[in-house]
Write a protein that holds these residues in place. Structure first.
Motif, PDB file in Angstrom:
ATOM      1  N   PRO A 256       5.353  11.096 -13.351  1.00 26.80           N
ATOM      2  CA  PRO A 256       4.541  10.701 -14.564  1.00 26.80           C
ATOM      3  C   PRO A 256       4.701   9.152 -14.993  1.00 26.80           C
ATOM      4  O   PRO A 256       3.580   8.503 -15.207  1.00 26.80           O
ATOM      5  N   GLN A 257       5.643   8.508 -14.771  1.00 23.45           N
ATOM      6  CA  GLN A 257       5.744   6.964 -14.965  1.00 23.45           C
ATOM      7  C   GLN A 257       5.220   6.220 -13.984  1.00 23.45           C
ATOM      8  O   GLN A 257       4.319   5.158 -14.213  1.00 23.45           O
ATOM      9  N   GLY A 258       5.178   6.813 -12.656  1.00 22.27           N
ATOM     10  CA  GLY A 258       4.716   6.141 -11.442  1.00 22.27           C
ATOM     11  C   GLY A 258       2.996   6.198 -11.714  1.00 22.27           C
ATOM     12  O   GLY A 258       2.367   5.276 -11.364  1.00 22.27           O
ATOM     13  N   GLU A 259       2.627   7.411 -11.929  1.00 16.38           N
ATOM     14  CA  GLU A 259       1.101   7.602 -12.255  1.00 16.38           C
ATOM     15  C   GLU A 259       0.962   6.461 -13.143  1.00 16.38           C
ATOM     16  O   GLU A 259      -0.488   5.761 -12.985  1.00 16.38           O
ATOM     17  N   GLY A 260       1.512   6.088 -14.291  1.00 12.13           N
ATOM     18  CA  GLY A 260       1.152   4.906 -15.236  1.00 12.13           C
ATOM     19  C   GLY A 260       0.808   3.738 -14.375  1.00 12.13           C
ATOM     20  O   GLY A 260       0.038   2.849 -14.810  1.00 12.13           O
ATOM     21  N   LYS A 261       1.792   3.584 -13.605  1.00 13.56           N
ATOM     22  CA  LYS A 261       1.865   2.057 -12.688  1.00 13.56           C
ATOM     23  C   LYS A 261       0.688   1.921 -12.166  1.00 13.56           C
ATOM     24  O   LYS A 261      -0.060   0.988 -11.564  1.00 13.56           O
ATOM     25  N   ILE A 262       0.300   3.237 -11.432  1.00 15.73           N
ATOM     26  CA  ILE A 262      -1.064   3.065 -10.442  1.00 15.73           C
ATOM     27  C   ILE A 262      -2.264   2.900 -11.477  1.00 15.73           C
ATOM     28  O   ILE A 262      -3.190   1.989 -10.957  1.00 15.73           O
ATOM     29  N   LEU A 263      -2.259   3.325 -12.560  1.00 13.10           N
ATOM     30  CA  LEU A 263      -3.411   3.281 -13.579  1.00 13.10           C
ATOM     31  C   LEU A 263      -3.445   1.493 -13.953  1.00 13.10           C
ATOM     32  O   LEU A 263      -4.489   1.158 -14.032  1.00 13.10           O
ATOM     33  N   ASP A 264      -2.086   0.910 -14.027  1.00 11.54           N
ATOM     34  CA  ASP A 264      -2.177  -0.085 -14.480  1.00 11.54           C
ATOM     35  C   ASP A 264      -2.605  -1.297 -13.377  1.00 11.54           C
ATOM     36  O   ASP A 264      -3.281  -2.277 -13.718  1.00 11.54           O
TER      37      ASP A 264
ATOM     38  N   GLY B  64      -1.293  11.207   3.696  1.00  9.90           N
ATOM     39  CA  GLY B  64      -1.109  11.406   4.861  1.00  9.90           C
ATOM     40  C   GLY B  64      -0.102  10.500   5.726  1.00  9.90           C
ATOM     41  O   GLY B  64       1.049  10.135   5.017  1.00  9.90           O
ATOM     42  N   PRO B  65      -0.286  10.251   6.978  1.00 10.74           N
ATOM     43  CA  PRO B  65       0.829   9.192   7.480  1.00 10.74           C
ATOM     44  C   PRO B  65       0.951   7.764   6.843  1.00 10.74           C
ATOM     45  O   PRO B  65       1.972   7.224   7.001  1.00 10.74           O
ATOM     46  N   TRP B  66       0.157   7.581   5.880  1.00  7.12           N
ATOM     47  CA  TRP B  66       0.264   6.295   5.194  1.00  7.12           C
ATOM     48  C   TRP B  66       0.685   6.263   3.877  1.00  7.12           C
ATOM     49  O   TRP B  66       0.839   5.195   3.249  1.00  7.12           O
ATOM     50  N   LYS B  67       1.200   7.571   3.320  1.00  4.47           N
ATOM     51  CA  LYS B  67       1.663   7.585   2.036  1.00  4.47           C
ATOM     52  C   LYS B  67       2.979   6.798   2.239  1.00  4.47           C
ATOM     53  O   LYS B  67       4.046   7.056   3.063  1.00  4.47           O
ATOM     54  N   ARG B  68       3.279   5.948   1.098  1.00  3.28           N
ATOM     55  CA  ARG B  68       4.540   5.292   1.180  1.00  3.28           C
ATOM     56  C   ARG B  68       4.884   4.838  -0.158  1.00  3.28           C
ATOM     57  O   ARG B  68       4.213   5.173  -1.252  1.00  3.28           O
ATOM     58  N   PRO B  69       6.119   4.307  -0.479  1.00  2.00           N
ATOM     59  CA  PRO B  69       6.418   4.000  -1.812  1.00  2.00           C
ATOM     60  C   PRO B  69       5.203   2.907  -2.595  1.00  2.00           C
ATOM     61  O   PRO B  69       4.632   2.331  -1.873  1.00  2.00           O
ATOM     62  N   LEU B  70       5.014   3.170  -3.824  1.00  2.00           N
ATOM     63  CA  LEU B  70       3.937   2.368  -4.483  1.00  2.00           C
ATOM     64  C   LEU B  70       4.061   0.966  -4.400  1.00  2.00           C
ATOM     65  O   LEU B  70       2.800   0.533  -4.211  1.00  2.00           O
ATOM     66  N   PRO B  71       4.997   0.281  -4.355  1.00  7.35           N
ATOM     67  CA  PRO B  71       4.755  -1.121  -4.254  1.00  7.35           C
ATOM     68  C   PRO B  71       4.366  -1.710  -2.890  1.00  7.35           C
ATOM     69  O   PRO B  71       3.666  -2.717  -2.944  1.00  7.35           O
ATOM     70  N   GLU B  72       4.607  -0.831  -1.848  1.00  9.17           N
ATOM     71  CA  GLU B  72       4.069  -1.158  -0.578  1.00  9.17           C
ATOM     72  C   GLU B  72       2.440  -0.667  -0.443  1.00  9.17           C
ATOM     73  O   GLU B  72       1.750  -1.167   0.349  1.00  9.17           O
ATOM     74  N   MET B  73       1.804   0.210  -1.368  1.00  8.31           N
ATOM     75  CA  MET B  73       0.398   0.800  -1.533  1.00  8.31           C
ATOM     76  C   MET B  73      -0.421  -0.220  -2.535  1.00  8.31           C
ATOM     77  O   MET B  73      -1.517  -0.292  -2.623  1.00  8.31           O
TER      78      MET B  73
END
Length: 250
Positions: free
Chosen positions: A94-102, A53-62
């Motif tokens: 797909p690559q960012g998904e892997g970073k989330i899992l890491d 929602g309003p807090w969705k942002r680039p992965l490094p920020e989350m």
């Protein structure tokens, strides 16, 4: 029921396996749906994070928030932790998904999964290569991009352009009607994307009407977790409300 029987019943009711879900802070549907549809013996535990929602942002920020939510879940010792937001996990590609899992694994040492990965597994298991996509989102582009990058073809899609707080206003009957209107002989099945909707309650109706398989975000995550943990669970009862996917646990 005597005291000994009551104690035994209470012991048998304890979870034999547990999953932890990191859900968006705006999500109000995942908890009741997982607790309603989860098979006997599977414990469901939830932590919230501002990742949609309003807090969705680039992965490094989350990343820090995701790690904290994962660590909070780790305190109750789940067997699996799922980053449970379809749009956000697919938006990373797909690559960012892997970073989330890491991030989750490094924070907890516990096996990590993402909704996007389990949806992909569900579509592959049911042989859905060409699909109809229905969502409550503002735009389906991130989901379509992820699916195309993973080898799927989105033939037709509908994004309802809703605010997150209004996702639940669409009834199961409305989702079923949309699926019927969007279907065609070229489609292998339907993907209902979102963890914060009534879509899971439309699965059986859509499969009956269209004669085709349906994958939904909450259904796919429950299926993927049960498949991985079924050896720890009691004998599973049929789950017809969750469609064909729940028959494919081998």
């Amino acid at each position: 029921m005597n005291v000994a029987t009551a104690i035994e019943a209470g012991v048998n009711a304890l979870p034999r396996a547990r999953i932890g879900l990191i859900i968006p802070s705006v999500n109000t549907f995942s908890e009741p749906q997982f607790n309603r549809f989860a098979p006997e013996g599977l414990g469901i535990h939830v932590a919230r994070a501002r990742v949609a929602g309003p807090w969705k942002r680039p992965l490094p920020e989350m990343a820090g928030e995701i790690a904290t939510a994962a660590q909070l879940l780790a305190d109750c010792a789940p067997d699996l932790i799922v980053f449970h937001c379809t749009d956000t996990s697919m938006s990373q590609g797909p690559q960012g998904e892997g970073k989330i899992l890491d991030i989750v694994r490094e924070a907890t040492g516990i096996e990590a999964l993402a909704t996007s990965k389990l949806v992909r597994e569900g579509l592959e298991t049911l042989g859905i290569k060409k699909l109809v996509l229905l969502t409550p989102y503002k735009s389906n582009k991130p989901v379509i991009d992820y699916l195309h990058a993973s080898g799927f073809t989105v033939l037709r899609d509908k994004a309802m352009n809703l605010e997150a707080k209004d996702f639940g206003s669409v009834t199961p009957a409305q989702w079923a009607q949309m699926a019927k209107e969007m279907d065609g002989p070229d489609a292998d099945g339907v993907f209902l994307s979102c963890t914060n909707t009534t879509q899971i309650e439309a699965i059986a109706d859509i499969e009956r009407q269209l004669g085709k398989p349906v994958v939904n975000s909450n259904q796919a995550v429950l299926w993927g977790c049960v498949k991985r943990l079924r050896k720890a669970l009691p004998q599973l009862k049929p789950m017809p409300a969750l469609g064909r996917l729940m028959d494919r646990l081998d």
